[in-house]
Design an enzyme around this catalytic site. Structure first.
Site, mmCIF file in Angstrom:
data_model
loop_
_atom_site.group_PDB
_atom_site.id
_atom_site.type_symbol
_atom_site.label_atom_id
_atom_site.label_comp_id
_atom_site.label_asym_id
_atom_site.label_seq_id
_atom_site.Cartn_x
_atom_site.Cartn_y
_atom_site.Cartn_z
ATOM 1 N N SER A 255 0.860 -1.187 0.000
ATOM 2 C CA SER A 255 0.000 0.000 0.000
ATOM 3 C C SER A 255 0.888 1.226 0.000
ATOM 4 O O SER A 255 2.016 1.183 0.494
ATOM 5 C CB SER A 255 -0.894 0.023 1.245
ATOM 6 O OG SER A 255 -1.586 1.258 1.362
ATOM 7 N N TYR A 270 -1.557 -0.494 10.571
ATOM 8 C CA TYR A 270 -1.690 -0.872 9.163
ATOM 9 C C TYR A 270 -0.540 -0.295 8.345
ATOM 10 O O TYR A 270 0.064 -0.984 7.513
ATOM 11 C CB TYR A 270 -3.021 -0.381 8.619
ATOM 12 C CG TYR A 270 -3.240 -0.663 7.145
ATOM 13 C CD1 TYR A 270 -3.625 -1.925 6.709
ATOM 14 C CD2 TYR A 270 -3.073 0.344 6.188
ATOM 15 C CE1 TYR A 270 -3.826 -2.195 5.367
ATOM 16 C CE2 TYR A 270 -3.281 0.083 4.839
ATOM 17 C CZ TYR A 270 -3.658 -1.179 4.436
ATOM 18 O OH TYR A 270 -3.854 -1.440 3.101
ATOM 19 N N LYS A 274 2.227 -2.559 6.236
ATOM 20 C CA LYS A 274 2.489 -2.458 4.805
ATOM 21 C C LYS A 274 3.939 -2.066 4.525
ATOM 22 O O LYS A 274 4.501 -2.464 3.494
ATOM 23 C CB LYS A 274 1.516 -1.471 4.161
ATOM 24 C CG LYS A 274 0.080 -1.999 4.094
ATOM 25 C CD LYS A 274 0.002 -3.345 3.375
ATOM 26 C CE LYS A 274 -1.419 -3.820 3.176
ATOM 27 N NZ LYS A 274 -1.497 -5.141 2.499
#
Length: 366
Positions: A255, A270, A274
């Protein structure tokens, strides 16, 4: 001493004196205020938006570069009814009469997509099939995976009535964070297809909590799916490829959040996950290069899935904040990942490994 040297020294002394006088005059002589330093309102542009900083909604500078704990966003994928028709992309098995380099074809390859029953994984899996691959869809929801596997084949048959061969698309259950579940799943796939050539790790999710209030069990679950799941599938399939002495290609779905900090929604675990996925890919690419196993990442930006559209319809201010930071001025579509994943899995990218391909409309450039 020559007359030339004496003249040069005199000229240097004169220049120094002149410079000192000029600097002294600058510090003592009143100057008219520059328009850029005046107290009048200033305007700054950010992407496609013009903002007056003194009149921002929050009344504070930097408001668009901060997180907001009230923002809650989830990123599920499109439902089965939103699966893009193959004929709107490429008609036929990867060519359809359109001049294309043959190295982009995935014919004869067996690909695995985790998290492939919905969202970005589903659409990327469809792109792999359109490009000629057989596909194993892996998901926690096996019933949905089976439904989507049938739909992909039906869509292919409808759009390619003259095809002499239909793709083989199978559905498989796996808890990607469990080593035992992953090993069982891969054995099942090899039993169904005879081999595995490529992997796309699309299983993952995000949540929005401020870091100080993020439940630790939720952090562990998030990292378990996003990081551990990527590691387990990658290492198991790499072992399979090495035993076969076969080349292979893996694409980890990272991402842009692995390179930047998203705003206004808080999602520190998160983002860290990533970033780990991106560096894991680079590390494995180096380690496995001697075996002919390539590992790359695709880092999507904001992708407009079905529920994301609903969230943005209910929160127009959030949509404005997101798109204002994207140079292209719009969010991406799941179909925008079909080309990048096909490229990285195919022989067209045979000299590309350890790379991070950002598909974000330019977001991370600014």
């Amino acid at each position: 001493m020559s007359s030339f040297q004496s003249g040069a020294r005199r000229a240097l002394r004169q220049a120094l004196v002149s410079t000192r006088q000029h600097l002294h005059q600058q510090t003592t002589t009143p100057r008219r205020a520059s328009p850029l330093l005046s107290s009048s309102p200033r305007y700054f542009t950010t992407s496609s938006r013009l903002l007056k900083d003194e009149e921002s909604p929050s009344g504070k500078e930097g408001q668009y570069a901060r997180t907001d704990h009230t923002i809650q966003v989830s990123y599920p994928g499109p439902s089965s009814s939103q699966l893009p028709p193959a004929d709107s992309l490429v008609k036929g098995i990867g060519h359809g009469g359109v001049p294309t380099l043959p190295t982009f074809s995935l014919q004869g390859k067996v690909g695995v997509v985790t998290g492939g029953a919905r969202g970005l994984g589903l659409v990327m899996g469809q792109g792999m099939v359109i490009s000629g691959a057989d596909l194993a869809i892996v998901d926690l929801n096996q019933a949905e995976a089976e439904k989507q596997a049938e739909l992909i084949v039906e869509t292919f048959k409808r759009d390619n009535p003259s095809a002499t061969r239909l793709p083989k698309v199978t559905a498989h259950y796996a808890d990607v964070s469990s080593p035992e579940s992953v090993q069982s799943c891969i054995a099942e796939i090899v039993g169904a297809h005879g081999k595995i050539d490529s992997l796309v790790t699309s299983a993952g999710f995000t949540e929005n909590f401020e870091a100080v209030s993020y439940p630790f069990d939720r952090v562990q679950k998030l990292w378990g799916v996003n990081v551990d799941g990527t590691w387990l599938f990658a290492t198991e399939i790499a072992r399979h490829l090495m035993e076969r002495k076969a080349k292979g290609s893996m694409v980890f779905i990272g991402s842009m959040s692995g390179s930047i900090v998203n705003v206004p929604q808080p999602q520190a675990p998160y983002n860290a996950a990533k970033a780990a996925v991106r560096h894991m890919a680079a590390s494995l690419a180096v380690e496995w290069a001697k075996y002919g196993v390539r590992v790359n990442t695709i880092s999507p930006g904001y992708m407009l899935t079905a529920l994301t559209q609903k969230i943005l319809d209910d929160n127009p201010d959030l949509k404005e904040k997101w798109t204002s930071l994207i140079p292209q001025g719009k969010m991406g579509k799941p179909e925008d990942l079909m080309g990048p994943v096909t490229f990285l899995l195919s022989d067209a990218s045979s000299y590309v490994t350890g790379a991070d391909l950002r598909v974000d409309g330019g977001y991370t450039c600014t």
